[in-house]
Scaffold this active site. Structure first.
Site, short mmCIF file in Angstrom:
data_model
loop_
_atom_site.label_atom_id
_atom_site.label_comp_id
_atom_site.label_asym_id
_atom_site.label_seq_id
_atom_site.Cartn_x
_atom_site.Cartn_y
_atom_site.Cartn_z
N ILE A 1 6.61 0.12 10.38
CA ILE A 1 5.09 -0.24 10.09
C ILE A 1 4.86 -0.17 8.68
O ILE A 1 6.49 0.14 7.79
CB ILE A 1 4.48 0.97 10.79
CG1 ILE A 1 4.34 1.93 9.97
CG2 ILE A 1 4.42 0.96 12.78
CD1 ILE A 1 3.69 3.36 10.35
N ASP A 2 4.41 -1.36 8.14
CA ASP A 2 4.87 -1.47 7.01
C ASP A 2 4.52 0.41 5.86
O ASP A 2 3.99 0.66 6.23
CB ASP A 2 3.24 -2.19 6.29
CG ASP A 2 3.53 -4.06 7.32
OD1 ASP A 2 4.70 -4.27 7.17
OD2 ASP A 2 2.47 -3.94 7.66
N LYS A 3 5.17 0.01 4.34
CA LYS A 3 4.58 1.24 3.83
C LYS A 3 4.04 1.43 3.76
O LYS A 3 3.19 2.85 3.68
CB LYS A 3 5.51 0.45 1.92
CG LYS A 3 5.02 0.70 1.46
CD LYS A 3 5.28 0.48 -0.58
CE LYS A 3 4.64 1.50 -1.78
NZ LYS A 3 4.94 0.69 -2.81
N ARG B 1 -2.24 -8.04 10.05
CA ARG B 1 -3.09 -8.59 8.81
C ARG B 1 -3.64 -10.00 9.07
O ARG B 1 -4.06 -10.66 8.64
CB ARG B 1 -1.90 -7.53 7.89
CG ARG B 1 -1.74 -6.39 8.07
CD ARG B 1 -0.83 -6.08 7.22
NE ARG B 1 -1.09 -6.23 5.27
CZ ARG B 1 0.49 -6.25 4.27
NH1 ARG B 1 1.55 -5.47 4.85
NH2 ARG B 1 0.02 -6.06 3.33
#
Length: 348
Positions: free
Chosen positions: A153-155, A256
Site C-alpha cells: 500500500i502507498d506510503k 485514488r
C-alpha cells in the site's frame, strides 16, 4: 505464476536499473534466453526469468524480448528492474511494527501512515522491509527480491498488510490476490457529495499521459490494466463524503485514480489534487477550517481497514479488521462538528 501481478502498488517514481549484463560469446548455439540465463544468474529459476521477460525487463541489444527468444553470438543481454541493484542489500533496522496477528506461515501488520513499504528512490532506510529484516530471519523473496511482501500500500495510506513467512505461504497468498479472492476494504474521505449511495467504477488504469506521477482511467482496452472498485457511502458531510471501497483488483493508486475520475478526489491527496479546496464556501473561516483539517490529517484520507484471505496452511477463511487511525478520526470528527453548525446545502 507472476507474483508481480499482485504487487500493483508500484511507486510511480520507479525507473529501470541495470542488474545484469551479458555478452553472448562466439560459438554459442541458438538457445532460448530463459534457459541461457538460468545458468548465468545466481539463484535464478526459469519461472523468475520468464516473469522478468513477461514484464518487459529483459533486453537484447536494447530491445525487450520474450522468454522464447533464441540468443545468438555477440548478443548483449541486460536485465533491467524497477529498483537499483543495491536495494537488495537490505539494512535491518530496529523499527517497531504493529503486528495484529502472527503464526508460523504469515503475519498481519497494521502499517502506520508515512511508512514506506520497501526501499526505493530517496527511501533506502526506515521502510517496512528494513523493519522486517530486523525482526524476522529468512523471509521468502517475492519476484522483485523483496522479503515477505505479497502486496503493498502507498506510503501515506495506513492499514493492513499481510506478510508471508514461508515460500509456500508466499505462493498460496499470491495466487489468492491474483485470482481476486481476497477481501480488501478501504475507508476514504473524498471531496464532494457523492450522488449515489453505492456504485462501481470500472476502467483500465495506466500512467497519466501528461503527469507521469499519476494513474488515469482509459477507455481503450489495450491501454493499462483492468481495475474495478465498488464503493458505498458511509456518511455525508455536504462538501465531503466518507465512503467504503472494496477492491476486485489492486492496481497502482486504484482508489485514488478511480475517485478522481468520477469527480471526487481523496481529501488532502496532493498527487491527485485533493490538497486544494474543491468544494465549499469562499468564507475565510471555512478556509481556516479546511487548513485545520489538513493539519489533523496531513496525508490522503485512505485507510486499508479490512483484509480477508484463506490461510495457506489451514484452509480457514481469515478476516482482519482495524480501526481508523487517530489522524483520520480527528479529521472526521472535525467535519461532524462543522455540519452540526453549518447548512452545507445552502452554503454551496
Amino acid at each position: 505464476m507472476n507474483n508481480n501481478n499482485i504487487e500493483e502498488n508500484l511507486d510511480l517514481e520507479d525507473e529501470l536499473f541495470e542488474h545484469y549484463r551479458f555478452e553472448v560469446p562466439k560459438g554459442q548455439a541458438f538457445l532460448r534466453i530463459d534457459k541461457y540465463l538460468m545458468y548465468l544468474i545466481p539463484n535464478a529459476t526459469r519461472n523468475k526469468i520468464q516473469n522478468a521477460a513477461t514484464d518487459g525487463n529483459i533486453f537484447v541489444n536494447d530491445i525487450p524480448v520474450k522468454s522464447n527468444y533464441k540468443v545468438k553470438p555477440f548478443d548483449v543481454i541486460t536485465i533491467m528492474l524497477s529498483h537499483p541493484p543495491f536495494e537488495n542489500h537490505i539494512l535491518p533496522e530496529d523499527i517497531p511494527l504493529n503486528i495484529v496477528y502472527e503464526d508460523d506461515a504469515l503475519l498481519l501488520i497494521n502499517k502506520e501512515p508515512g511508512m514506506v513499504v520497501h526501499p526505493g528512490h530517496g527511501n533506502y532506510t526506515g521502510t517496512l522491509v528494513n523493519a522486517l529484516a530486523h525482526h524476522f530471519d529468512n523471509l521468502p523473496m517475492n519476484s522483485s527480491e523483496r522479503p515477505g511482501l505479497v502486496h503493498r500500500i502507498d506510503k501515506d495510506t495506513s492499514g493492513l498488510l499481510v506478510v508471508a513467512k514461508t515460500e509456500a505461504a508466499m505462493t498460496h497468498l499470491a495466487k489468492q490476490f491474483e485470482a481476486k479472492t481476497t477481501e480488501r476494504e478501504y475507508i476514504a474521505l473524498v471531496w464532494g457529495n457523492v450522488a449515489a449511495d453505492s456504485g462501481t467504477i470500472e476502467g483500465n488504469l495506466a500512467r497519466h499521459l501528461k503527469d507521469r506521477m499519476q494513474m488515469a482511467v482509459f477507455d481503450d482496452p489495450d491501454i493499462g490494466k483492468p481495475a474495478i472498485t465498488h464503493y458505498k457511502v458511509l456518511e455525508r458531510f455536504g462538501y465531503v463524503t466518507l465512503i467504503s471501497c472494496k477492491l476486485e483488483t489492486g492496481r497502482t493508486h486504484q482508489i485514488r485514480a478511480h475517485m478522481k475520475h468520477i469527480g471526487h478526489p481523496l481529501f488532502n491527496d496532493e498527487r491527485y489534487g485533493g490538497h486544494l479546496i474543491l468544494k465549499g464556501t469562499t468564507f475565510t473561516k471555512y478556509k481556516q477550517f479546511i487548513e485545520n483539517c489538513f493539519k489533523a490529517l496531513p496525508r490522503q484520507a485512505l485507510h486499508a481497514k479490512t483484509l480477508g484471505f484463506v490461510h495457506p496452511n489451514t484452509g480457514e477463511m481469515m478476516r482482519f479488521d482495524t480501526e481508523l487511525p487517530d489522524d483520520f478520526k480527528e479529521c472526521i470528527e472535525k467535519w461532524r462538528n462543522y455540519v452540526k453548525s453549518h447548512n452545507t446545502e445552502e452554503e454551496s
